[in-house]
Design an enzyme around this catalytic site. Sequence first.
Site, mmCIF file in Angstrom:
data_model
loop_
_atom_site.group_PDB
_atom_site.id
_atom_site.type_symbol
_atom_site.label_atom_id
_atom_site.label_comp_id
_atom_site.label_asym_id
_atom_site.label_seq_id
_atom_site.Cartn_x
_atom_site.Cartn_y
_atom_site.Cartn_z
ATOM 1 N N LYS A 9 28.675 41.353 24.226
ATOM 2 C CA LYS A 9 28.228 40.099 24.843
ATOM 3 C C LYS A 9 27.022 40.316 25.722
ATOM 4 O O LYS A 9 26.788 41.400 26.250
ATOM 5 C CB LYS A 9 29.342 39.426 25.634
ATOM 6 C CG LYS A 9 29.669 40.039 26.974
ATOM 7 C CD LYS A 9 30.714 39.190 27.706
ATOM 8 C CE LYS A 9 31.137 39.820 29.008
ATOM 9 N NZ LYS A 9 32.043 38.947 29.758
ATOM 10 N N SER A 25 21.189 27.078 15.202
ATOM 11 C CA SER A 25 21.310 28.479 15.593
ATOM 12 C C SER A 25 20.903 28.706 17.042
ATOM 13 O O SER A 25 20.603 27.780 17.776
ATOM 14 C CB SER A 25 20.485 29.397 14.680
ATOM 15 O OG SER A 25 19.108 29.184 14.905
ATOM 16 N N THR A 57 27.709 29.288 16.866
ATOM 17 C CA THR A 57 26.525 29.189 16.030
ATOM 18 C C THR A 57 26.217 30.576 15.496
ATOM 19 O O THR A 57 27.069 31.457 15.522
ATOM 20 C CB THR A 57 25.338 28.571 16.814
ATOM 21 O OG1 THR A 57 24.279 28.274 15.905
ATOM 22 C CG2 THR A 57 24.863 29.453 17.942
ATOM 23 N N TYR A 58 24.998 30.774 15.004
ATOM 24 C CA TYR A 58 24.596 32.084 14.500
ATOM 25 C C TYR A 58 23.245 32.451 15.100
ATOM 26 O O TYR A 58 22.515 31.591 15.601
ATOM 27 C CB TYR A 58 24.544 32.098 12.968
ATOM 28 C CG TYR A 58 23.507 31.151 12.405
ATOM 29 C CD1 TYR A 58 22.219 31.596 12.109
ATOM 30 C CD2 TYR A 58 23.807 29.810 12.184
ATOM 31 C CE1 TYR A 58 21.264 30.719 11.617
ATOM 32 C CE2 TYR A 58 22.861 28.933 11.689
ATOM 33 C CZ TYR A 58 21.593 29.391 11.410
ATOM 34 O OH TYR A 58 20.641 28.525 10.931
ATOM 35 N N GLY A 73 18.811 22.883 17.220
ATOM 36 C CA GLY A 73 19.576 21.851 16.524
ATOM 37 C C GLY A 73 20.548 21.156 17.464
ATOM 38 O O GLY A 73 20.277 21.004 18.661
ATOM 39 N N PRO A 74 21.705 20.729 16.959
ATOM 40 C CA PRO A 74 22.651 19.980 17.779
ATOM 41 C C PRO A 74 23.088 20.713 19.050
ATOM 42 O O PRO A 74 23.387 20.080 20.063
ATOM 43 C CB PRO A 74 23.849 19.769 16.845
ATOM 44 C CG PRO A 74 23.277 19.829 15.477
ATOM 45 C CD PRO A 74 22.152 20.820 15.558
ATOM 46 N N ALA A 75 23.097 22.058 19.016
ATOM 47 C CA ALA A 75 23.484 22.828 20.201
ATOM 48 C C ALA A 75 22.537 22.576 21.369
ATOM 49 O O ALA A 75 22.919 22.750 22.534
ATOM 50 C CB ALA A 75 23.529 24.312 19.872
#
Length: 114
Positions: A9, A25, A57-58, A73-75
């Site tokens: 992390k 992403s 996400t990626y 995007g939506p994130a």
Amino acid sequence: MQIQVMKSKLHRVTVTEADLNYIGSVTIDEDLMDAANFIEHEKVQIVNINNGERLETYIIKGVRGSGKICLNGPAARRVSPGDLVIIISYGLMDFEEAKSFKPTVIFPKEGNKL
């Protein structure tokens, strides 16, 4: 038995951008990716310290040394530039192996520098 454990992390990185019009992403500085043992297209969980949002996400590679953390995007609706986030990846491993596994944990400095 296989269990899912934290592999690595980035703890408390700062969101530098949020791009709603990208297809999706999270873009991460390649230096940070290397330090955290992340690879491009790897699935990650993102936890927003500022508002408690959690999403999956990626990863896509960002410019090395830029400090970039951009939710796309939506994130992008779930973060604001300046928010602190934790980016976590997980792995599957044997239960016994997991007992002794030590994840990689990176604590970047101001500006998302190592």
